[in-house]
Design a protein around this motif. Structure first.
Motif, mmCIF file in Angstrom:
data_model
loop_
_atom_site.group_PDB
_atom_site.id
_atom_site.type_symbol
_atom_site.label_atom_id
_atom_site.label_comp_id
_atom_site.label_asym_id
_atom_site.label_seq_id
_atom_site.Cartn_x
_atom_site.Cartn_y
_atom_site.Cartn_z
ATOM 1 N N UNK A 107 -48.247 -46.181 -91.168
ATOM 2 C CA UNK A 107 -48.247 -46.768 -89.955
ATOM 3 C C UNK A 107 -49.733 -47.080 -89.478
ATOM 4 N N UNK A 108 -49.730 -47.983 -88.838
ATOM 5 C CA UNK A 108 -50.393 -48.351 -87.628
ATOM 6 C C UNK A 108 -50.999 -50.251 -87.267
ATOM 7 N N UNK A 109 -51.548 -50.773 -86.619
ATOM 8 C CA UNK A 109 -51.984 -51.779 -86.803
ATOM 9 C C UNK A 109 -52.899 -52.583 -86.905
ATOM 10 N N UNK A 110 -52.144 -54.096 -87.724
ATOM 11 C CA UNK A 110 -52.748 -54.748 -88.638
ATOM 12 C C UNK A 110 -54.113 -54.950 -88.380
ATOM 13 N N UNK A 111 -53.709 -55.329 -86.588
ATOM 14 C CA UNK A 111 -54.840 -55.969 -85.906
ATOM 15 C C UNK A 111 -56.199 -54.625 -85.861
ATOM 16 N N UNK A 112 -55.623 -53.508 -86.061
ATOM 17 C CA UNK A 112 -56.947 -52.339 -85.029
ATOM 18 C C UNK A 112 -56.763 -52.748 -84.042
ATOM 19 N N UNK A 113 -56.285 -51.067 -83.512
ATOM 20 C CA UNK A 113 -57.464 -51.280 -81.744
ATOM 21 C C UNK A 113 -55.821 -49.726 -81.674
ATOM 22 N N UNK A 114 -54.710 -50.229 -82.321
ATOM 23 C CA UNK A 114 -54.115 -48.884 -81.747
ATOM 24 C C UNK A 114 -53.767 -47.623 -82.969
ATOM 25 N N UNK A 115 -53.298 -46.439 -82.696
ATOM 26 C CA UNK A 115 -52.929 -46.192 -83.093
ATOM 27 C C UNK A 115 -52.906 -44.236 -82.829
ATOM 28 N N UNK A 116 -52.939 -43.329 -83.162
ATOM 29 C CA UNK A 116 -53.393 -42.180 -83.014
ATOM 30 C C UNK A 116 -54.517 -41.750 -83.271
ATOM 31 N N UNK A 117 -55.247 -40.480 -82.466
ATOM 32 C CA UNK A 117 -56.638 -40.359 -83.069
ATOM 33 C C UNK A 117 -55.865 -39.088 -82.400
ATOM 34 N N UNK A 118 -57.687 -38.141 -82.768
ATOM 35 C CA UNK A 118 -57.514 -36.188 -82.299
ATOM 36 C C UNK A 118 -56.734 -36.079 -81.217
ATOM 37 N N UNK A 119 -55.854 -35.094 -81.288
ATOM 38 C CA UNK A 119 -55.022 -34.295 -80.394
ATOM 39 C C UNK A 119 -54.061 -34.659 -80.365
ATOM 40 N N UNK A 120 -53.703 -35.803 -80.977
ATOM 41 C CA UNK A 120 -52.525 -36.887 -81.258
ATOM 42 C C UNK A 120 -51.515 -35.711 -82.335
ATOM 43 N N UNK A 121 -52.071 -35.098 -83.380
ATOM 44 C CA UNK A 121 -51.462 -34.473 -84.199
ATOM 45 C C UNK A 121 -50.038 -33.546 -83.693
ATOM 46 N N UNK A 122 -48.913 -33.599 -83.771
ATOM 47 C CA UNK A 122 -47.996 -32.621 -84.047
ATOM 48 C C UNK A 122 -46.912 -33.817 -83.734
ATOM 49 N N UNK A 123 -47.551 -35.046 -82.353
ATOM 50 C CA UNK A 123 -46.006 -36.092 -81.914
ATOM 51 C C UNK A 123 -46.430 -36.566 -82.649
ATOM 52 N N UNK A 124 -45.249 -37.362 -82.073
ATOM 53 C CA UNK A 124 -44.078 -38.247 -83.048
ATOM 54 C C UNK A 124 -44.205 -39.565 -82.881
ATOM 55 N N UNK A 125 -43.429 -40.244 -83.689
ATOM 56 C CA UNK A 125 -43.547 -41.866 -84.072
ATOM 57 C C UNK A 125 -42.181 -41.703 -84.203
ATOM 58 N N UNK A 126 -41.803 -42.655 -83.031
ATOM 59 C CA UNK A 126 -40.344 -42.813 -82.778
ATOM 60 C C UNK A 126 -39.976 -44.770 -83.058
ATOM 61 N N UNK A 127 -39.538 -45.104 -84.227
ATOM 62 C CA UNK A 127 -39.086 -46.366 -84.349
ATOM 63 C C UNK A 127 -37.191 -46.034 -84.492
ATOM 64 N N UNK A 128 -36.399 -47.299 -83.677
ATOM 65 C CA UNK A 128 -35.430 -47.203 -83.567
ATOM 66 C C UNK A 128 -35.031 -46.762 -82.764
ATOM 67 N N UNK A 129 -35.651 -45.912 -82.148
ATOM 68 C CA UNK A 129 -34.933 -44.794 -81.426
ATOM 69 C C UNK A 129 -34.889 -43.076 -82.441
ATOM 70 N N UNK A 130 -35.479 -43.222 -83.665
ATOM 71 C CA UNK A 130 -35.171 -42.216 -83.472
ATOM 72 C C UNK A 130 -36.511 -41.927 -84.337
ATOM 73 N N UNK A 131 -36.632 -40.434 -84.350
ATOM 74 C CA UNK A 131 -37.840 -40.101 -84.998
ATOM 75 C C UNK A 131 -38.228 -40.400 -86.553
ATOM 76 N N UNK A 132 -39.558 -40.846 -86.950
ATOM 77 C CA UNK A 132 -39.774 -40.805 -88.217
ATOM 78 C C UNK A 132 -40.922 -40.285 -88.846
ATOM 79 N N UNK A 133 -41.855 -39.992 -87.848
ATOM 80 C CA UNK A 133 -43.674 -39.400 -88.324
ATOM 81 C C UNK A 133 -43.645 -38.502 -87.062
ATOM 82 N N UNK A 134 -44.533 -37.836 -88.107
ATOM 83 C CA UNK A 134 -45.143 -36.671 -87.152
ATOM 84 C C UNK A 134 -47.203 -37.060 -87.375
#
Ligand code: 4AZ
Length: 272
Positions: free
Chosen positions: A218-245
């Motif tokens: 997952x990411x931003x095809x344009x670049x700029x938006x992303x998770x980074x260090x310290x975000x590890x373990x946190x959620x990626x949410x799509x359509x109101x549901x958890x899909x990734x860590x």
């Protein structure tokens, strides 16, 4: 740095450096680069996001935050397995005497929400620390959080995993790529990307390969938006549901190097 693996090991070292008052010298990857390229969010809008904390190990200025987590049942928090590694914690999780989950609090310097101790940790036995495959652990809390904090997990095959789906990542991690850790919760809008985008970025060879069976791109095809260090373990949410860590990636916010997430549906056991 292409193909090089960065994860909470370096995140933790960055936090220790920050606690020691050292100045980071790396060049930011983007000027306004959650979470790089993100925005502040109220905890009431994302009550399932929690911080993993040890003030003894990571210092008290940001309430000891070192990783993110997500509430999937009143006493169960998912996080990344690598967040519980010896390189991060300096020992086994149960040896970290002041290890707590901070829930209901967006501002790490504030007093809101609650701090809950952990009664048990389960690390996915198929987690491979060398490749980061299967990067998932389950924390059992000593006392339950409100049911209203719980988020559902998207089952395998759910439309939320389809490439192009908008997804939001949450965390208190580096907002610039140069060691500037957030003290309030942030979120960034990214999208689920086709596995081919991460297979191209992380083919293996010198670096660690992307594996579509256990990982999600997952990411931003344009670049700029992303998770980074310290975000590890946190959620990626799509359509109101958890899909990734949040798991790993090369750098933060570079269009050509998407974020790599644990594919929760593939790794989460049915009983834990
Ligand atoms: C980390 O070190 C980390 N840009 C997390 C996510 C990404 C890179 C590093 C993805 O925890």
């Amino acid at each position: 740095m292409r193909g090089s693996l960065t994860r909470a090991l370096t995140g933790a070292l960055g936090l220790i450096a920050a606690a020691a008052g050292q100045v980071a010298t790396a060049v930011p990857v983007a000027a306004d680069s959650v979470v790089v390229g993100g925005r502040q969010v109220q905890i009431s809008d994302a009550p399932w996001v929690v911080a993993l904390s040890s003030r003894d190990r990571f210092g008290g200025t940001r309430a000891g935050q070192f990783c993110g987590g997500v509430v999937v049942a009143p006493t169960k928090v998912l996080t990344a397995a690598h967040c519980l590694g010896r390189e991060v914690l300096g020992g086994e999780p149960w040896e970290v005497r002041d290890f707590v989950v901070i829930a209901g609090r967006a501002a790490l310097r504030g007093q809101g929400g609650q701090e809950v101790r952990i009664s048990d940790t389960w690390v996915n036995p198929d987690y491979d620390p060398t490749t980061n495959s299967g990067d998932l652990a389950v924390l059992t809390l000593r006392s339950p959080l409100p049911q209203s904090y719980v988020i559902g997990v998207a089952p395998a095959g759910d439309a939320a995993y389809a490439p192009g789906t908008a997804a939001d990542v949450y965390g208190w991690g580096d907002t610039t790529g140069n060691g500037t850790y957030a003290s309030t919760l942030r979120t960034a809008r990214v999208q689920v990307l086709p596995d081919s985008a991460c297979e191209r970025a992380y083919p293996g060879g010198f670096g660690v390969p992307y594996r579509s069976d256990t990982m999600l791109c997952a990411g931003d095809p344009q670049g700029g938006r992303d998770a980074c260090q310290g975000d590890s373990g946190g959620p990626l949410v799509a359509k109101g549901l958890l899909v990734g860590l949040v798991s790993w990636g090369s750098g933060c916010g570079q269009a050509e190097n998407p974020g790599v997430y644990t594919r929760v549906s593939a790794v989460l056991p049915t009983r834990f």
